[in-house]
Each structure stands twice: as structure tokens, then as C-alpha cells.
Design a protein around this motif. Structure first.
Motif, PDB file in Angstrom:
ATOM      1  N   THR A  11       0.851  -1.202   0.000  1.00  0.00           N
ATOM      2  CA  THR A  11       0.000   0.000   0.000  1.00  0.00           C
ATOM      3  C   THR A  11       0.880   1.244   0.000  1.00  0.00           C
ATOM      4  O   THR A  11       0.608   2.212  -0.721  1.00  0.00           O
ATOM      5  N   ALA A  12       1.957   1.223   0.808  1.00  0.00           N
ATOM      6  CA  ALA A  12       2.876   2.365   0.865  1.00  0.00           C
ATOM      7  C   ALA A  12       3.471   2.639  -0.527  1.00  0.00           C
ATOM      8  O   ALA A  12       3.562   3.798  -0.947  1.00  0.00           O
ATOM      9  N   LEU A  13       3.845   1.574  -1.234  1.00  0.00           N
ATOM     10  CA  LEU A  13       4.430   1.767  -2.573  1.00  0.00           C
ATOM     11  C   LEU A  13       3.405   2.371  -3.545  1.00  0.00           C
ATOM     12  O   LEU A  13       3.750   3.248  -4.351  1.00  0.00           O
ATOM     13  N   LEU A  14       2.159   1.911  -3.444  1.00  0.00           N
ATOM     14  CA  LEU A  14       1.112   2.478  -4.307  1.00  0.00           C
ATOM     15  C   LEU A  14       0.925   3.966  -4.011  1.00  0.00           C
ATOM     16  O   LEU A  14       0.807   4.795  -4.918  1.00  0.00           O
ATOM     17  N   THR A  49       3.425  11.501   2.975  1.00  0.00           N
ATOM     18  CA  THR A  49       3.874  11.466   4.385  1.00  0.00           C
ATOM     19  C   THR A  49       3.196  10.288   5.107  1.00  0.00           C
ATOM     20  O   THR A  49       3.824   9.272   5.368  1.00  0.00           O
ATOM     21  N   TRP A  50       1.888  10.394   5.373  1.00  0.00           N
ATOM     22  CA  TRP A  50       1.189   9.314   6.065  1.00  0.00           C
ATOM     23  C   TRP A  50       1.167   8.047   5.213  1.00  0.00           C
ATOM     24  O   TRP A  50       1.358   6.944   5.712  1.00  0.00           O
ATOM     25  N   GLY A  51       0.912   8.229   3.933  1.00  0.00           N
ATOM     26  CA  GLY A  51       0.746   7.070   3.053  1.00  0.00           C
ATOM     27  C   GLY A  51       2.039   6.337   2.761  1.00  0.00           C
ATOM     28  O   GLY A  51       2.111   5.123   2.919  1.00  0.00           O
ATOM     29  N   TRP A  52       3.057   7.041   2.349  1.00  0.00           N
ATOM     30  CA  TRP A  52       4.320   6.404   1.974  1.00  0.00           C
ATOM     31  C   TRP A  52       5.222   6.212   3.188  1.00  0.00           C
ATOM     32  O   TRP A  52       5.509   5.088   3.601  1.00  0.00           O
ATOM     33  N   LEU A  55       3.338   4.408   6.496  1.00  0.00           N
ATOM     34  CA  LEU A  55       2.935   3.010   6.274  1.00  0.00           C
ATOM     35  C   LEU A  55       4.151   2.119   6.050  1.00  0.00           C
ATOM     36  O   LEU A  55       4.195   0.985   6.527  1.00  0.00           O
ATOM     37  N   LEU A  56       5.153   2.617   5.313  1.00  0.00           N
ATOM     38  CA  LEU A  56       6.365   1.820   5.093  1.00  0.00           C
ATOM     39  C   LEU A  56       7.064   1.534   6.425  1.00  0.00           C
ATOM     40  O   LEU A  56       7.445   0.401   6.724  1.00  0.00           O
ATOM     41  N   THR A  57       7.203   2.591   7.228  1.00  0.00           N
ATOM     42  CA  THR A  57       7.876   2.440   8.524  1.00  0.00           C
ATOM     43  C   THR A  57       7.140   1.424   9.406  1.00  0.00           C
ATOM     44  O   THR A  57       7.756   0.518   9.990  1.00  0.00           O
ATOM     45  N   MET A  58       5.820   1.579   9.484  1.00  0.00           N
ATOM     46  CA  MET A  58       5.043   0.681  10.345  1.00  0.00           C
ATOM     47  C   MET A  58       5.079  -0.757   9.814  1.00  0.00           C
ATOM     48  O   MET A  58       5.183  -1.707  10.594  1.00  0.00           O
ATOM     49  N   GLY A  59       4.979  -0.902   8.507  1.00  0.00           N
ATOM     50  CA  GLY A  59       4.992  -2.246   7.913  1.00  0.00           C
ATOM     51  C   GLY A  59       6.296  -2.967   8.195  1.00  0.00           C
ATOM     52  O   GLY A  59       6.305  -4.146   8.574  1.00  0.00           O
TER      53      GLY A  59
END
Ligand code: HEM
Length: 132
Positions: A11-14, A49-52, A55-59
Motif C-alpha cells: 500500500t505504501a508503494l502504491l 507522508t502518512w501514506g508512503w 505506512l512503510l515504517t510501520m509495515g
């Protein structure tokens, strides 16, 4: 890599692709005006910011923080964080087209819930692991 971490990272990549595309559109607009493109600024900022970044950090954190054997406890909190962050992102991104001010408030509240849920999930996992 566990399923939830894959959801986070994909999702982060999208969102990276979508957010950078909107950034390019807004940048293009500075030289060659595209009517209405400034309205996409909130979506650009939310997506990158929130999306990329978040989400990447949390994933990756969900995937890599120490577990208890094979078990990641309170997984539902990380799932809740994923759901709330995505809902918040789209609410904040689309807020410029939705005249009600409470949309932004709802988005902010969902972001806060997501961060709290993820922090509660991750806190006990930040510990000495078997190997270090
Ligand atoms: C992960 C990468 C990126 C992040 C974290 C990011 C973040 C941001 C943020 C926080 C703002 C708001 C700045 C402000 O209001 O002062 C912004 C604005 C903007 N971004 Fe990005 N951005 C990224 C990538 C890009 C890319 C690749 C482009 C263009 C291809 C782009 C184009 C723009 C433009 C044109 C603005 C509006 C600047 C203005 O207010 O004049 N961004 N970005």
C-alpha cells in the motif's frame, strides 16, 4: 514476511507512486497552469507522508521487531492501525472537495487512533531479542 506487513508495504508503494504523480502535477501547474490542481496539494502531502513514509515504517517495524517465538502478540492492534490510517488518509486527501470542516477533524482523530494502536502493539516488542 507476514501478510499484514506485505499489505502495509505494498500500500505504501502504491501511495508513493500516486503521491509523487500528484506532486508532479502540482509542479507542472506552476509553469503550465492546470485548473484546480492546487486542490490536490492536501492529497499529495497525505499520500507521501502518512501514506508512503509512515505506512512503510510501520509495515517494516511490524515485520522486523522481536517476536515471542513465532508469535506477534496483539496483532489486531496493528491491523486496526492499518485500517484507521488508510481511512484517515482518504478523508484528509478528499477534504478539499468536501465542504464540511469536521472531515479533517475525523481524519485527525483516526490518525491519532492509528498511532496509538500501533504504539501499543509495538511497545512490548522493543526489547532484547534472542540473538542480541
Ligand atoms: C516522498 C517524497 C515527498 C514528500 C515527503 C513531499 C512532501 C511535501 C510537503 C510536506 C509539501 C507541503 C510543503 C508546504 O506546504 O510548504 C509538498 C508540497 C509540494 N510537493 Fe511534495 N513531497 C514529495 C515528493 C514530491 C515530488 C516528487 C514532487 C514533484 C515531482 C513534489 C511536488 C510538490 C509541489 C509542487 C508542492 C507544492 C509546493 C508549493 O507550495 O509551492 N513533491 N510536498
Amino acid at each position: 514476511m507476514p501478510t499484514l506487513a506485505r499489505w502495509y508495504v505494498r500500500t505504501a508503494l502504491l501511495y508513493l507512486v500516486l503521491g509523487v504523480t500528484l506532486g508532479a502535477l502540482i509542479l507542472w501547474n506552476k509553469g503550465w497552469p492546470i485548473p484546480g490542481s492546487w486542490q490536490w496539494l492536501a492529497a499529495h502531502i497525505a499520500l507521501v507522508t502518512w501514506g508512503w513514509l509512515l505506512l512503510l515504517t510501520m509495515g517494516v517495524a511490524y515485520w522486523i521487531l522481536p517476536r515471542w517465538g513465532l508469535e506477534r502478540r496483539r496483532v489486531w492492534l496493528a491491523g486496526l492501525a492499518y485500517g484507521c490510517l488508510n481511512a484517515a488518509l482518504w478523508i484528509v486527501a478528499l477534504a478539499p472537495w468536501l465542504s464540511a470542516a469536521w472531515f479533517n477533524a475525523l481524519g485527525g482523530a483516526l490518525q491519532a487512533v492509528a498511532c496509538l494502536a500501533f504504539a501499543i502493539h509495538a511497545w512490548p516488542r522493543v526489547r532484547k531479542s534472542g540473538r542480541s
